[in-house]
Design a protein around this motif. Structure first.
Motif, short mmCIF file in Angstrom:
data_model
loop_
_atom_site.label_atom_id
_atom_site.label_comp_id
_atom_site.label_asym_id
_atom_site.label_seq_id
_atom_site.Cartn_x
_atom_site.Cartn_y
_atom_site.Cartn_z
N ASN A 32 0.85 -1.17 0.03
CA ASN A 32 -0.01 0.11 -0.06
C ASN A 32 0.91 1.02 -0.01
O ASN A 32 1.84 1.23 0.57
CB ASN A 32 -0.93 -0.03 1.27
CG ASN A 32 -1.62 1.22 1.52
OD1 ASN A 32 -1.38 2.34 2.06
ND2 ASN A 32 -2.87 1.17 1.00
N VAL A 33 0.28 2.13 -0.71
CA VAL A 33 1.13 3.53 -0.46
C VAL A 33 0.00 4.51 -0.04
O VAL A 33 -0.89 4.78 -0.72
CB VAL A 33 1.78 4.20 -2.04
CG1 VAL A 33 2.46 5.38 -1.74
CG2 VAL A 33 2.68 2.91 -2.36
N ARG A 34 0.22 5.05 0.97
CA ARG A 34 -0.47 6.09 1.56
C ARG A 34 0.00 7.26 2.22
O ARG A 34 1.23 7.57 2.19
CB ARG A 34 -1.34 5.48 2.90
CG ARG A 34 -0.71 5.40 3.98
CD ARG A 34 0.08 4.36 4.56
NE ARG A 34 -0.54 2.95 4.41
CZ ARG A 34 -1.06 2.49 5.46
NH1 ARG A 34 -0.94 3.20 6.66
NH2 ARG A 34 -1.46 1.35 5.67
N VAL A 35 -0.79 8.50 1.81
CA VAL A 35 -0.35 9.67 2.42
C VAL A 35 -1.04 9.93 3.71
O VAL A 35 -2.35 10.09 3.85
CB VAL A 35 -0.70 10.88 1.30
CG1 VAL A 35 -0.29 12.16 1.66
CG2 VAL A 35 -0.14 10.48 -0.05
N HIS A 116 -5.42 8.55 0.70
CA HIS A 116 -4.95 9.57 1.90
C HIS A 116 -5.71 9.16 3.25
O HIS A 116 -6.84 8.90 3.31
CB HIS A 116 -5.59 11.15 1.54
CG HIS A 116 -4.99 11.49 0.38
ND1 HIS A 116 -3.91 12.52 0.47
CD2 HIS A 116 -5.60 11.69 -0.91
CE1 HIS A 116 -3.50 12.96 -0.94
NE2 HIS A 116 -4.50 12.14 -1.84
N ILE A 117 -4.81 9.00 4.42
CA ILE A 117 -5.34 8.53 5.53
C ILE A 117 -5.44 9.94 6.50
O ILE A 117 -4.37 10.96 6.28
CB ILE A 117 -4.73 7.67 6.19
CG1 ILE A 117 -3.25 7.62 6.51
CG2 ILE A 117 -5.22 6.24 5.30
CD1 ILE A 117 -2.59 6.49 7.09
N LEU A 132 -8.20 10.34 -5.21
CA LEU A 132 -7.98 9.02 -4.51
C LEU A 132 -8.79 8.98 -3.26
O LEU A 132 -9.45 9.90 -2.80
CB LEU A 132 -6.70 9.01 -3.87
CG LEU A 132 -5.37 8.93 -4.95
CD1 LEU A 132 -4.10 9.26 -4.24
CD2 LEU A 132 -5.39 7.50 -5.81
N PRO A 133 -9.24 7.77 -2.82
CA PRO A 133 -10.01 7.50 -1.54
C PRO A 133 -9.26 8.34 -0.53
O PRO A 133 -8.13 8.21 -0.25
CB PRO A 133 -9.69 5.95 -1.39
CG PRO A 133 -9.42 5.38 -2.50
CD PRO A 133 -8.64 6.50 -3.35
N GLN A 134 -10.31 8.75 0.35
CA GLN A 134 -9.52 9.69 1.41
C GLN A 134 -10.42 9.05 2.75
O GLN A 134 -11.67 8.71 2.72
CB GLN A 134 -10.22 11.18 1.45
CG GLN A 134 -9.43 11.74 0.23
CD GLN A 134 -10.13 13.14 0.15
OE1 GLN A 134 -10.54 13.92 1.23
NE2 GLN A 134 -9.91 13.86 -1.11
N TYR A 135 -9.73 8.70 3.96
CA TYR A 135 -10.31 8.27 5.03
C TYR A 135 -9.86 9.51 6.12
O TYR A 135 -8.82 9.84 6.24
CB TYR A 135 -9.44 6.78 5.47
CG TYR A 135 -9.71 5.68 4.30
CD1 TYR A 135 -10.58 4.80 4.32
CD2 TYR A 135 -8.57 5.76 3.34
CE1 TYR A 135 -10.63 4.15 3.20
CE2 TYR A 135 -8.78 4.79 2.34
CZ TYR A 135 -9.70 4.23 2.40
OH TYR A 135 -9.90 2.94 1.41
N GLY A 136 -10.98 9.49 6.86
CA GLY A 136 -11.19 10.37 7.83
C GLY A 136 -9.96 10.12 8.97
O GLY A 136 -9.21 11.06 9.49
N GLN A 137 -9.61 8.95 9.51
CA GLN A 137 -8.73 8.51 10.21
C GLN A 137 -7.79 7.49 9.60
O GLN A 137 -7.52 7.61 8.34
CB GLN A 137 -9.24 8.03 11.58
CG GLN A 137 -10.15 9.02 12.22
CD GLN A 137 -10.51 8.67 13.35
OE1 GLN A 137 -10.61 7.65 14.11
NE2 GLN A 137 -11.28 9.74 14.18
N GLY A 138 -7.29 6.33 10.24
CA GLY A 138 -6.59 5.36 9.87
C GLY A 138 -6.98 4.38 8.81
O GLY A 138 -8.12 4.38 8.43
N PHE A 139 -6.25 3.62 8.23
CA PHE A 139 -6.49 2.57 7.19
C PHE A 139 -5.66 1.53 7.44
O PHE A 139 -4.31 1.71 7.53
CB PHE A 139 -6.47 3.44 5.69
CG PHE A 139 -6.38 2.25 4.91
CD1 PHE A 139 -7.70 1.64 4.33
CD2 PHE A 139 -5.34 1.80 4.29
CE1 PHE A 139 -7.78 0.96 3.13
CE2 PHE A 139 -5.19 0.92 3.06
CZ PHE A 139 -6.46 0.46 2.65
N VAL A 140 -6.02 0.35 7.58
CA VAL A 140 -5.17 -0.82 7.63
C VAL A 140 -5.03 -1.70 6.50
O VAL A 140 -5.78 -1.71 5.66
CB VAL A 140 -5.74 -2.09 8.58
CG1 VAL A 140 -5.00 -3.14 8.68
CG2 VAL A 140 -6.08 -1.37 9.89
#
Ligand SMILES: [Zn+2]
Ligand SMILES: [Zn+2]
Length: 144
Positions: A32-35, A116-117, A132-140
């Motif tokens: 995974n690559v997350r910002v 984006h997390i 890109l999908p955006q998550y308000g908090q974390g993401f596993v």
């Protein structure tokens, strides 16, 4: 003569810190690559957000000395012991993965974010328009 960019498919992903003391290499694609826009990442990197690729440790190696600091119970942050470049975010659980600052990749454009997390903590002047999908908090990330 223009230097040829490294071919990630042929050579794997590799990179290093500003001074060159710390080097890393991965020979499998990231999980995974997350910002991340959280306040911890912001402080730890001295940057508005932290883009990192999550690699399985079984396909990853690094050399050079880092200083580590636990920014939470879950994550140790590693910076080059000489130049201070923020390099790695190493989760303790699961310990089989490592987050690597994509900006330290020799071919930084070879690693592109998936999402984006912690967007709830994003700086208000930054508008995200990459779709890109955006998550308000974390993401596993999915399992290795
Ligand atoms: Zn360094
Ligand atoms: Zn973060």
């Amino acid at each position: 003569m223009r230097r040829k960019a490294p071919d990630a498919r042929m050579d794997g992903f590799q990179g290093g810190c500003l001074c060159g003391q710390v080097r890393w290499r991965a020979w499998a694609a990231p999980l995974n690559v997350r910002v991340c826009h959280c306040g911890l990442c912001r402080r730890a990197t001295g940057a508005p957000f932290f883009a990192r690729a999550i690699f399985a440790l079984q396909a990853f190696e690094r050399t050079g000395e880092t200083t580590a600091w636990p920014s939470s119970r879950r994550i140790d942050r590693h910076a080059c012991a000489r130049c201070g470049t923020a390099m790695f975010a190493a989760p303790k659980d699961p310990p089989a993965r490592i987050g690597v600052a994509i900006a330290t990749c020799d071919a930084p454009d070879a690693l592109r974010p998936d999402c984006h997390i912690w967007v709830d903590d994003k700086l208000p002047w930054l508008s995200l328009a990459d779709g890109l999908p955006q998550y308000g908090q974390g993401f596993v990330a999915r399992s290795a």
